[in-house]
Design a protein around this motif. Structure first.
Motif, PDB file in Angstrom:
ATOM      1  N   LYS A 161       0.826  -1.364  -0.020  1.00  0.00           N
ATOM      2  CA  LYS A 161      -0.166   0.053  -0.113  1.00  0.00           C
ATOM      3  C   LYS A 161       0.961   1.345  -0.034  1.00  0.00           C
ATOM      4  N   TYR A 162       2.006   1.389   0.897  1.00  0.00           N
ATOM      5  CA  TYR A 162       2.823   2.328   0.755  1.00  0.00           C
ATOM      6  C   TYR A 162       3.648   2.405  -0.482  1.00  0.00           C
ATOM      7  N   THR A 163       3.716   1.858  -1.530  1.00  0.00           N
ATOM      8  CA  THR A 163       4.174   2.155  -2.676  1.00  0.00           C
ATOM      9  C   THR A 163       3.188   3.248  -3.512  1.00  0.00           C
ATOM     10  N   SER A 164       2.021   3.383  -3.231  1.00  0.00           N
ATOM     11  CA  SER A 164       1.561   4.288  -3.950  1.00  0.00           C
ATOM     12  C   SER A 164       1.168   5.562  -2.932  1.00  0.00           C
ATOM     13  N   THR A 165       2.092   5.916  -2.214  1.00  0.00           N
ATOM     14  CA  THR A 165       1.850   7.111  -1.539  1.00  0.00           C
ATOM     15  C   THR A 165       3.178   8.077  -1.886  1.00  0.00           C
ATOM     16  N   ASP A 166       2.913   9.284  -1.562  1.00  0.00           N
ATOM     17  CA  ASP A 166       3.926  10.353  -1.826  1.00  0.00           C
ATOM     18  C   ASP A 166       5.209  10.294  -1.067  1.00  0.00           C
ATOM     19  N   SER A 167       5.077   9.966   0.069  1.00  0.00           N
ATOM     20  CA  SER A 167       6.454   9.580   0.692  1.00  0.00           C
ATOM     21  C   SER A 167       7.212   8.574   0.241  1.00  0.00           C
ATOM     22  N   TYR A 168       6.534   7.517  -0.382  1.00  0.00           N
ATOM     23  CA  TYR A 168       7.241   6.446  -1.223  1.00  0.00           C
ATOM     24  C   TYR A 168       8.129   6.929  -2.481  1.00  0.00           C
ATOM     25  N   ALA A 169       7.192   8.243  -3.209  1.00  0.00           N
ATOM     26  CA  ALA A 169       7.984   8.448  -4.232  1.00  0.00           C
ATOM     27  C   ALA A 169       9.193   9.559  -3.737  1.00  0.00           C
ATOM     28  N   LYS A 170       9.223   9.905  -2.507  1.00  0.00           N
ATOM     29  CA  LYS A 170      10.165  10.829  -1.633  1.00  0.00           C
ATOM     30  C   LYS A 170      11.365   9.655  -1.672  1.00  0.00           C
ATOM     31  N   LEU A 171      10.870   8.644  -1.045  1.00  0.00           N
ATOM     32  CA  LEU A 171      11.977   7.570  -0.661  1.00  0.00           C
ATOM     33  C   LEU A 171      12.616   7.126  -1.928  1.00  0.00           C
ATOM     34  N   LEU A 172      12.085   6.856  -2.797  1.00  0.00           N
ATOM     35  CA  LEU A 172      12.705   6.224  -4.331  1.00  0.00           C
ATOM     36  C   LEU A 172      13.653   7.308  -4.489  1.00  0.00           C
ATOM     37  N   GLY A 173      13.508   8.694  -4.615  1.00  0.00           N
ATOM     38  CA  GLY A 173      14.308   9.923  -4.903  1.00  0.00           C
ATOM     39  C   GLY A 173      15.524   9.707  -4.191  1.00  0.00           C
ATOM     40  N   VAL A 174      15.372   9.535  -2.731  1.00  0.00           N
ATOM     41  CA  VAL A 174      16.606   9.423  -2.007  1.00  0.00           C
ATOM     42  C   VAL A 174      17.465   8.254  -1.888  1.00  0.00           C
ATOM     43  N   LEU A 175      16.607   7.274  -2.280  1.00  0.00           N
ATOM     44  CA  LEU A 175      17.508   6.001  -2.533  1.00  0.00           C
ATOM     45  C   LEU A 175      18.277   6.152  -3.851  1.00  0.00           C
TER      46      LEU A 175
END
Length: 183
Positions: A95-109
């Protein structure tokens, strides 16, 4: 001394001898009975000691078996709870993979991976919208990314599954410690 006196003396002597024999027999019989009682008492004590030792051995064995079974049950419970926690976490991460914070996490990673190596970033197809310069990964994972150096010699695994597997042992140990189980 007449014949009757001799006979009376023989009878008297016979009576004394019979009395002495009877006393000797009584003494010997008492001695044998006392010895038999003593041996029976010693045998009874020895058998009682053997029975107590065997009972203690059986109890210790059964306690040991019960402790092992209890540890096994606790470990199975820990494993079940860890499995349940992992399934719950996996559902949450999906479920988390569709959130804005996940998008930010991908950018950081992705930024972290690029600092570690000159690399190509691989994500799931649905995540291409978050990282425009990424490629579609050839393996399935819940989320996160895999970075492969351009020379192909190094792979950085920032998938959520990899993070979970790193946490798996630590989580198991924490649960076991809370339940006081040695692994």
């Amino acid at each position: 001394m007449g014949f009757e006196d001799i006979l009376a003396d023989i009878n008297s002597h016979k009576e004394k001898e019979l009395e002495n024999i009877k006393r000797a027999i009584d003494t010997e019989t008492s001695s044998i009975i006392e010895k038999a009682r003593k041996e029976a008492s010693e045998y009874e004590a020895e058998m009682r000691k053997k029975a107590e030792d065997e009972a203690a051995r059986i109890i210790a064995s059964e306690v040991s078996k019960a402790n092992m079974e209890a540890r096994r049950i606790i470990e199975e419970g820990v494993e079940a709870q860890v499995g349940k926690a992992k399934r719950t976490l996996s559902e949450y991460l999906s479920k988390y993979t569709s959130t804005d914070s996940y998008a930010k996490l991908l950018g950081v990673l992705a930024e972290r991976a690029r600092k570690e190596a000159d690399c190509n970033i691989f994500v799931q197809k649905r995540d291409l919208k978050y990282l425009k310069d990424a490629n579609v990964a050839d393996r399935k994972f819940i989320g996160g990314l895999v970075a492969v150096s351009k020379d192909g010699k190094m792979e950085i695994d920032y998938t959520l599954e990899h993070v979970l597997s790193d946490m798996d042992y630590e989580l198991s140990m924490r649960l076991a410690k809370m339940l006081k189980v040695k692994r």
